[in-house]
Design an enzyme around this catalytic site. Structure first.
Site, PDB file in Angstrom:
ATOM      1  N   SER A   1       0.833  -1.198   0.000  1.00 46.15           N
ATOM      2  CA  SER A   1       0.000   0.000   0.000  1.00 46.15           C
ATOM      3  C   SER A   1       0.875   1.257   0.000  1.00 46.15           C
ATOM      4  O   SER A   1       1.775   1.358  -0.828  1.00 46.15           O
ATOM      5  CB  SER A   1      -0.932  -0.069   1.211  1.00 46.15           C
ATOM      6  OG  SER A   1      -1.980   0.819   1.091  1.00 46.15           O
TER       7      SER A   1
ATOM      8  N   ASP B   1      -7.851  -3.166  -7.364  1.00 49.97           N
ATOM      9  CA  ASP B   1      -7.343  -2.766  -6.064  1.00 49.97           C
ATOM     10  C   ASP B   1      -8.383  -1.922  -5.323  1.00 49.97           C
ATOM     11  O   ASP B   1      -8.912  -0.954  -5.858  1.00 49.97           O
ATOM     12  CB  ASP B   1      -6.067  -1.963  -6.254  1.00 49.97           C
ATOM     13  CG  ASP B   1      -5.481  -1.527  -4.936  1.00 49.97           C
ATOM     14  OD1 ASP B   1      -4.820  -2.349  -4.296  1.00 49.97           O
ATOM     15  OD2 ASP B   1      -5.717  -0.369  -4.528  1.00 49.97           O
TER      16      ASP B   1
ATOM     17  N   HIS C   1      -6.774  -5.850  -1.505  1.00 49.99           N
ATOM     18  CA  HIS C   1      -5.754  -4.824  -1.304  1.00 49.99           C
ATOM     19  C   HIS C   1      -4.640  -5.388  -0.445  1.00 49.99           C
ATOM     20  O   HIS C   1      -4.906  -5.904   0.624  1.00 49.99           O
ATOM     21  CB  HIS C   1      -6.366  -3.588  -0.643  1.00 49.99           C
ATOM     22  CG  HIS C   1      -5.396  -2.440  -0.533  1.00 49.99           C
ATOM     23  ND1 HIS C   1      -4.872  -1.822  -1.644  1.00 49.99           N
ATOM     24  CD2 HIS C   1      -4.876  -1.813   0.540  1.00 49.99           C
ATOM     25  CE1 HIS C   1      -4.060  -0.854  -1.249  1.00 49.99           C
ATOM     26  NE2 HIS C   1      -4.041  -0.833   0.076  1.00 49.99           N
TER      27      HIS C   1
END
Ligand SMILES: *[C@@H]1O[C@H](CO)[C@@H](O)[C@H](O)[C@H]1NC(C)=O
Ligand SMILES: *[C@@H]1O[C@H](CO)[C@@H](O)[C@H](O)[C@H]1NC(C)=O
Ligand SMILES: *[C@@H]1O[C@H](CO)[C@@H](O)[C@H](O)[C@H]1NC(C)=O
Ligand SMILES: *[C@@H]1O[C@H](CO)[C@@H](O)[C@H](O)[C@H]1NC(C)=O
Ligand SMILES: *[C@@H]1O[C@H](CO)[C@@H](O)[C@H](O)[C@H]1NC(C)=O
Ligand SMILES: *[C@@H]1O[C@H](CO)[C@@H](O)[C@H](O)[C@H]1NC(C)=O
Length: 503
Positions: free
Chosen positions: A188, A290, A336
């Site tokens: 991330s 995502d 994610h």
């Protein structure tokens, strides 16, 4: 696997304020179900504060890292935690109120237990369980790019880029000095941090500290975003936030990218723009759907034809942005972050898990590097003396290029004895570009299972959409079929139909 529905809830929630998609919370959920035996707590990652006390978290508390030494290994993995960012006084104040753990080290526990690529368990982490593991908690809210020290005028400092450099310096006497490999990785915002810092880390080790024997490489996970037009107006358009944030953080981006985008240096936070300017080797891990991208695009649960199409196009755009990327793993799933999830091995593309894909890339790039170091120059001269050699080499290179872009179905699992395999078969298996072909989320069955947010039960994609208020009538309308046909339709057929929508 409570975590998955949690993160999906985050993604589908109408996005306002600064709700991050938080890998940290995901880990906490997952480790709560994990049996902590005495052995695993002895192996836990242990807290170390930075030796330079003036390098701090947002609130001025000391930054640091978690370390697990492995004296039998010369490999190091440094992992950057994710957790979004804040980009102006308002969003940072909000973050301070609601997610203070991302801005201070004051509540850091003595030890941490992180899964996936930082797991010490060979079952969970067959290729790197024995490496030296470093986990750097994210407490600077700056996508790991900041260089802004504390000042009396401002409430927060943003020193993410300094934190990484100092961690490197601090682990050198702890063993990095004599290592052979350093993998800088993160998920991330940490994934974006990998791309932003990789060349600088390499420079620091090779040029400044003269530790040229360390092969420095990066693996970025779920940090490759697109600066595209959001589906609907949103309070936090990624582009605007990054532009403001970079200024507030005094964000540092790689030199060559900054030169390329001298008028808009914030563009360098977006992987597909930054990537071509990078000098170091990078492996890109990214879900084609995502959740963070869906969140910043503000598209919400796909109920209308416009939303279906937008999400579809998002996958296409991501796929397209990997056109020139030499090493990538991109499954067609809604999710994610991948690398620190305990079940990270279950997702496969053409029967290859992300760990296997990264491992084979590592072996191959290591071979290439040692070859280059040994006889790169001589080899070039040889070809130029021999016309036939040039043609052959060119042809070979061209073939390799074509092969790289082709995703072949794999016939066998990767076995432990990769080293002993004949050269041909090893080459065939070690494909560095793995992009799933199907264009609809969850269309292949290796995606992480989705779970009903209310009951925790496993559910399929259509059920999930229903639970978020998917109106089957509008889907039927969008697809141009009647409701009864839709309801009776086999799941696979329906996905097939949805998949064909864009073409
Ligand atoms: C965890 O594992 C240990 C040993 O394998 C076992 O004795 C213990 O009962 C387990 N604890 C839980 C909560 O499952
Ligand atoms: C500590 O870090 C600060 C900020 O990067 C730097 O200015 C200072 O020189 C460092 N101190 C030492 C002793 O390395
Ligand atoms: C690295 O190796 C050298 C030579 O064997 C040794 O003197 C030194 O202490 C080692 N450094 C670390 C951090 O282990
Ligand atoms: C890939 O490289 C080609 C040639 O340099 C360029 O024209 C194209 O725009 C690139 N694609 C992407 C997605 O960056
Ligand atoms: C789904 O996965 C299987 C096995 O990995 C693969 O052979 C197939 O091509 C995939 N389908 C699509 C549409 O990507
Ligand atoms: C270069 O060519 C010579 C003679 O053809 C050969 O002996 C030598 O091994 C070659 N060197 C390399 C690095 O390929």
């Amino acid at each position: 696997m409570v975590s998955l529905w949690f993160s999906i809830c985050m993604a589908f929630r109408s996005s306002h304020g600064d709700q991050p998609i938080s890998t940290n919370i995901i880990q906490r959920f997952e480790s709560s179900g994990h049996n902590q035996t005495q052995e695993s707590s002895a192996k836990a990652l242990k807290k170390v504060f930075l030796s330079n006390r003036s390098i701090t978290c947002n609130d001025g508390s000391q930054a640091g890292f978690y370390l697990r030494r492995s004296h039998s290994s010369t490999k190091w993995i440094i992992f950057l935690e994710g957790g979004w960012y804040c980009y102006d006084a308002h969003s940072c104040r909000n973050r301070w109120l609601k997610q203070r753990h991302y801005m201070t080290s004051s509540k850091w526990p003595e030890t941490r237990d992180v899964g996936g690529i930082l797991s010490p368990n060979p079952k969970e982490n067959p290729f790197w369980f024995n490496a030296n593991h470093v986990f750097i908690p994210y407490c600077t809210s700056d996508s790991w790019s900041g260089t802004k020290p504390p000042s009396p005028r401002d409430m927060f400092s943003f020193m993410g880029s300094f934190v990484i450099r100092q961690v490197i310096r601090d682990v050198i006497p702890l063993g990095l000095e004599n290592s052979t490999d350093l993998l800088l990785t993160g998920s991330s915002a940490g994934g974006t941090g990998v791309m932003l810092n990789l060349d600088y880390v390499k420079e620091l080790l090779h040029d400044e500290l003269e530790l040229t024997q360390i092969n420095v490489r990066g693996v970025t996970d779920s940090g490759w975003f697109l600066d595209r037009t959001p589906y609907a107006p949103t309070t936090k358009p990624a582009v605007e936030a990054i532009r403001k944030g970079m200024e507030m953080w005094r964000g540092k981006v790689p030199r060559r990218c900054r030169e390329e985008y001298s008028n808009e240096p914030w563009r360098c936070y977006f992987g597909y723009r930054l990537y071509p300017t990078l000098k170091s080797e990078l492996f890109v891990v990214q879900w084609l759907f995502d959740e963070a991208q869906m969140d910043v695009d503000n598209v919400g649960a796909p109920v209308t034809k416009q939303q279906w199409d937008y999400i579809h196009k998002m996958g296409d755009s991501l796929r397209h942005s990997f056109e020139n990327v030499s090493a990538v793993f991109a499954p067609s799933c809604i999710s994610h972050s991948m690398l620190t999830k305990r079940d990270w091995q279950t997702v496969k593309i053409d029967d290859v898990s992300v760990g296997e894909a990264i491992h084979c890339w590592e072996l191959k790039t290591a071979r290439r590097r040692s070859k280059r170091l040994k006889n790169g120059a001589k080899r070039k001269r040889n070809y130029s003396f021999n016309g036939d050699g040039v043609a052959k080499a060119k042809r070979k290179r061209r073939n390799r290029k074509i092969q790289k872009n082709k995703i072949r179905p794999r016939k066998h699992k990767v076995s432990r004895s990769v080293h002993q395999k004949p050269r041909r078969s090893r080459k065939r298996r070690c494909v560095h570009r793995r992009l799933e072909r199907c264009s609809w989320p969850q269309c292949n069955h290796s995606c992480p299972r989705l779970h009903n947010p209310f009951t925790g039960e496993e559910m399929d994609f259509i059920e999930l959409l229903k639970s978020f208020g998917l109106d089957m009538n509008s889907v039927a309308d969008a697809l141009g079929i009647d409701l009864q046909t839709l309801n009776n339709m086999d799941h696979a057929d329906l996905l097939n139909l949805l998949t064909q929508q864009t073409s």
